[in-house]
Design a protein around this motif. Structure first.
Motif, PDB file in Angstrom:
ATOM      1  N   ASN A   1      56.437  33.576  25.733  1.00  0.00           N
ATOM      2  CA  ASN A   1      55.841  32.375  25.728  1.00  0.00           C
ATOM      3  C   ASN A   1      57.477  31.876  26.284  1.00  0.00           C
ATOM      4  N   ARG A   2      57.319  31.859  27.947  1.00  0.00           N
ATOM      5  CA  ARG A   2      58.228  31.072  28.352  1.00  0.00           C
ATOM      6  C   ARG A   2      57.743  30.739  30.000  1.00  0.00           C
ATOM      7  N   TYR A   3      58.756  29.882  30.466  1.00  0.00           N
ATOM      8  CA  TYR A   3      58.457  29.715  31.949  1.00  0.00           C
ATOM      9  C   TYR A   3      59.538  29.267  32.586  1.00  0.00           C
ATOM     10  N   PHE A   4      59.383  29.270  34.390  1.00  0.00           N
ATOM     11  CA  PHE A   4      60.877  28.747  34.682  1.00  0.00           C
ATOM     12  C   PHE A   4      60.175  28.480  35.952  1.00  0.00           C
ATOM     13  N   TYR A   5      61.195  27.782  36.862  1.00  0.00           N
ATOM     14  CA  TYR A   5      60.773  27.024  37.567  1.00  0.00           C
ATOM     15  C   TYR A   5      60.950  27.673  38.635  1.00  0.00           C
ATOM     16  N   ALA A   6      60.162  27.729  40.497  1.00  0.00           N
ATOM     17  CA  ALA A   6      60.447  28.002  41.407  1.00  0.00           C
ATOM     18  C   ALA A   6      61.877  27.768  41.520  1.00  0.00           C
ATOM     19  N   GLY A   7      62.881  29.063  42.476  1.00  0.00           N
ATOM     20  CA  GLY A   7      63.938  28.447  42.463  1.00  0.00           C
ATOM     21  C   GLY A   7      65.081  29.079  41.641  1.00  0.00           C
ATOM     22  N   GLN A   8      64.608  29.046  40.586  1.00  0.00           N
ATOM     23  CA  GLN A   8      65.678  29.141  39.807  1.00  0.00           C
ATOM     24  C   GLN A   8      65.627  30.193  38.863  1.00  0.00           C
TER      25      GLN A   8
ATOM     26  N   ASN B   1      67.053  30.424  35.571  1.00  0.00           N
ATOM     27  CA  ASN B   1      66.809  30.681  34.385  1.00  0.00           C
ATOM     28  C   ASN B   1      65.478  30.758  33.942  1.00  0.00           C
ATOM     29  N   GLU B   2      65.419  31.447  33.099  1.00  0.00           N
ATOM     30  CA  GLU B   2      63.848  30.597  31.492  1.00  0.00           C
ATOM     31  C   GLU B   2      63.955  29.963  30.907  1.00  0.00           C
ATOM     32  N   LEU B   3      62.497  29.043  30.717  1.00  0.00           N
ATOM     33  CA  LEU B   3      62.806  28.784  29.484  1.00  0.00           C
ATOM     34  C   LEU B   3      61.553  28.968  28.054  1.00  0.00           C
ATOM     35  N   ARG B   4      62.651  29.221  27.039  1.00  0.00           N
ATOM     36  CA  ARG B   4      61.752  29.765  26.076  1.00  0.00           C
ATOM     37  C   ARG B   4      60.381  28.464  25.609  1.00  0.00           C
ATOM     38  N   LEU B   5      59.156  28.975  25.615  1.00  0.00           N
ATOM     39  CA  LEU B   5      58.496  28.609  24.332  1.00  0.00           C
ATOM     40  C   LEU B   5      58.213  28.673  22.959  1.00  0.00           C
ATOM     41  N   THR B   6      57.725  27.828  22.290  1.00  0.00           N
ATOM     42  CA  THR B   6      56.992  27.841  20.331  1.00  0.00           C
ATOM     43  C   THR B   6      55.553  26.803  20.598  1.00  0.00           C
ATOM     44  N   PRO B   7      54.793  28.031  20.221  1.00  0.00           N
ATOM     45  CA  PRO B   7      53.327  27.273  20.630  1.00  0.00           C
ATOM     46  C   PRO B   7      53.034  26.480  19.152  1.00  0.00           C
ATOM     47  N   PHE B   8      52.449  25.751  19.027  1.00  0.00           N
ATOM     48  CA  PHE B   8      50.953  25.338  18.007  1.00  0.00           C
ATOM     49  C   PHE B   8      50.336  24.555  18.391  1.00  0.00           C
ATOM     50  N   HIS B   9      49.603  23.972  18.203  1.00  0.00           N
ATOM     51  CA  HIS B   9      48.170  23.887  18.066  1.00  0.00           C
ATOM     52  C   HIS B   9      48.036  22.178  17.106  1.00  0.00           C
ATOM     53  N   SER B  10      46.980  20.646  17.572  1.00  0.00           N
ATOM     54  CA  SER B  10      46.352  20.861  17.580  1.00  0.00           C
ATOM     55  C   SER B  10      44.729  20.397  17.143  1.00  0.00           C
ATOM     56  N   GLY B  11      44.104  20.795  16.194  1.00  0.00           N
ATOM     57  CA  GLY B  11      42.847  20.986  16.992  1.00  0.00           C
ATOM     58  C   GLY B  11      43.054  21.907  18.301  1.00  0.00           C
ATOM     59  N   GLU B  12      41.921  22.069  19.652  1.00  0.00           N
ATOM     60  CA  GLU B  12      41.637  23.058  20.538  1.00  0.00           C
ATOM     61  C   GLU B  12      43.154  22.479  21.399  1.00  0.00           C
ATOM     62  N   THR B  13      43.442  21.463  21.235  1.00  0.00           N
ATOM     63  CA  THR B  13      45.100  21.372  22.185  1.00  0.00           C
ATOM     64  C   THR B  13      46.426  22.252  21.670  1.00  0.00           C
ATOM     65  N   LEU B  14      46.583  22.700  23.077  1.00  0.00           N
ATOM     66  CA  LEU B  14      47.492  23.242  23.399  1.00  0.00           C
ATOM     67  C   LEU B  14      49.239  22.975  23.111  1.00  0.00           C
ATOM     68  N   ILE B  15      50.150  23.077  22.193  1.00  0.00           N
ATOM     69  CA  ILE B  15      50.811  22.053  22.324  1.00  0.00           C
ATOM     70  C   ILE B  15      52.377  23.830  22.026  1.00  0.00           C
ATOM     71  N   LEU B  16      53.202  23.364  23.436  1.00  0.00           N
ATOM     72  CA  LEU B  16      53.881  24.469  23.654  1.00  0.00           C
ATOM     73  C   LEU B  16      55.518  23.619  23.777  1.00  0.00           C
TER      74      LEU B  16
ATOM     75  N   CYS C   1      68.436  38.149  29.179  1.00  0.00           N
ATOM     76  CA  CYS C   1      69.563  38.177  28.124  1.00  0.00           C
ATOM     77  C   CYS C   1      70.190  37.116  28.425  1.00  0.00           C
ATOM     78  N   ALA C   2      69.761  35.832  29.579  1.00  0.00           N
ATOM     79  CA  ALA C   2      70.073  35.037  30.213  1.00  0.00           C
ATOM     80  C   ALA C   2      69.751  33.946  29.642  1.00  0.00           C
ATOM     81  N   MET C   3      68.769  34.767  29.346  1.00  0.00           N
ATOM     82  CA  MET C   3      67.350  33.160  28.181  1.00  0.00           C
ATOM     83  C   MET C   3      68.032  33.286  27.129  1.00  0.00           C
ATOM     84  N   ASP C   4      68.336  34.393  26.431  1.00  0.00           N
ATOM     85  CA  ASP C   4      69.295  33.833  25.358  1.00  0.00           C
ATOM     86  C   ASP C   4      70.602  33.599  25.132  1.00  0.00           C
TER      87      ASP C   4
END
Length: 361
Positions: free
Chosen positions: A60-67, A69-84, A210-213
């Motif tokens: 669970n992670r994402y990155f911006y085009a041209g950058q 670094n990746e950013l780590r995401l922790t998933p949660f939920h509220s009903g059927e809504t995904l919260i990252l 390694c860079a993400m950590d």
């Protein structure tokens, strides 16, 4: 070598992030509808690519085009809504800081919603479409490692599936995102080229992990790789890889790997195919016999008691042995020694197709 080489750091980061569960709201774990996959689209005006994996936290992670670094995401939920929950470590030893909150809902397979910076009024629109990674064209020559990466870590595949850079003299290949390079043989068979590409690919995956950590104030630390061709004969290629890395743990790490490859097939050549008598115990005896002995040094005892595991490579001078089982506190004792080929000739496999490469008349 792959992303799971850094599990301790990942688990520590996940544990630290769990202390801040309510920053973005919701309950632990993603909604039941979430499946592993990659999504591409926009966050505000910027292009992003986002990976989801409900079974593996590091997926669970994402990155911006041209950058880079990746950013780590922790998933949660509220009903059927995904919260990252977007988490970043600002300094070494500190718990991650929540820097953003995704709130997403399903919309005919796509994800729609918003991203908000906690404690601010900044809210940006998010629109993501599923990305069929299996159908993306290969921008590198097809290789077993590249195809495995597409299945095991599709987000890393998306990041690394781009043209790499050949040095001006044609002797090195560089992966631009990680900055790592690797030896290249212009006249190599396609199979050997694929094997060398996969070695660099594996290291690039680890460098991105390694860079993400690393914390934001890491000061340029990260994953460094030095690789040299130690022997090139008509049938054999041998290389030595030295890794120096610091990925936010208790101390820097070093590792050495030796490779002996068949130049036609690109496949590893077992040491036993060259010298059937070279068991692990025999290698240790040869190493201790060749290592510099200093009765006043603590290394003598360390080396005698170490496990019989070595990085093995071939060179013009002989067989190079480097211990790989020493703990970090005594890693300075792991000096390389070279066993002359002549010393090993009596136990060589004379029927091997490689014999003449090692012992030319």
């Amino acid at each position: 070598m792959h992303r799971w080489l850094f599990p301790a750091v990942l688990l520590l980061s996940a544990s630290a992030g769990a202390q801040d569960l309510q920053k973005c709201g919701g309950l632990s774990n993603p909604p039941a509808w979430v499946r592993s996959g990659v999504y591409a689209g926009v966050l505000g005006a910027k292009e992003i690519t986002l990976g989801l994996n409900p079974r593996q936290a590091e997926g669970n992670r994402y990155f911006y085009a041209g950058q880079a670094n990746e950013l780590r995401l922790t998933p949660f939920h509220s009903g059927e809504t995904l919260i990252l929950q977007e988490e970043v470590r600002k300094s070494l030893g500190a718990a991650p800081v929540v820097t953003g909150c995704f709130t997403l809902v399903r919309a005919e397979g796509a994800l729609r919603g918003s991203w908000k910076a906690p404690g601010t009024s900044t809210t940006l629109k998010v629109s993501l479409e599923p990305l069929n990674v299996a159908r993306l064209p290969l921008k590198l020559p097809s290789s077993p490692g590249l195809l495995r990466l597409r299945g095991r870590d599709p987000l890393a595949f998306v990041r690394l599936n781009h043209a790499w850079v050949v040095s001006a003299d044609g002797q090195r290949l560089r992966e631009p995102l990680s900055g790592l390079d690797y030896p290249r043989l212009p006249q190599a068979t396609p199979a050997l080229q694929a094997a060398l590409q996969d070695r660099l690919l594996s290291h690039a995956v680890n460098a991105l992990a390694c860079a993400m950590d690393l914390p934001e104030n890491s000061g340029g630390e990260g994953y460094g790789l030095s690789t040299d061709v130690t022997l090139l004969t008509p049938r054999l290629l041998s290389l030595r890889e030295d890794i120096n890395s610091y990925c936010g743990g208790a101390h820097p790490d070093t590792a050495t790997t030796g490779l002996i490859l068949d130049r036609a097939s690109g496949r590893p050549v077992p040491l036993s195919a060259l010298w059937p008598s070279l068991t692990a115990a025999r290698l240790k005896a040869l190493y201790l016999g060749a290592a510099t002995s200093d009765p006043a040094s603590e290394c003598d005892d360390v080396l005698r008691e170490m496990q019989d595991r070595f990085a093995v490579s071939l060179g013009s001078g002989g067989l190079s042995l480097t211990p790989t089982s020493l703990p970090h506190v005594v890693s300075a004792c792991a000096e390389s020694v070279v066993i002359p080929l002549g010393q090993l000739r009596r136990g060589a496999n004379t029927a091997s197709r490689y014999f003449a490469d090692l012992y030319p008349r």
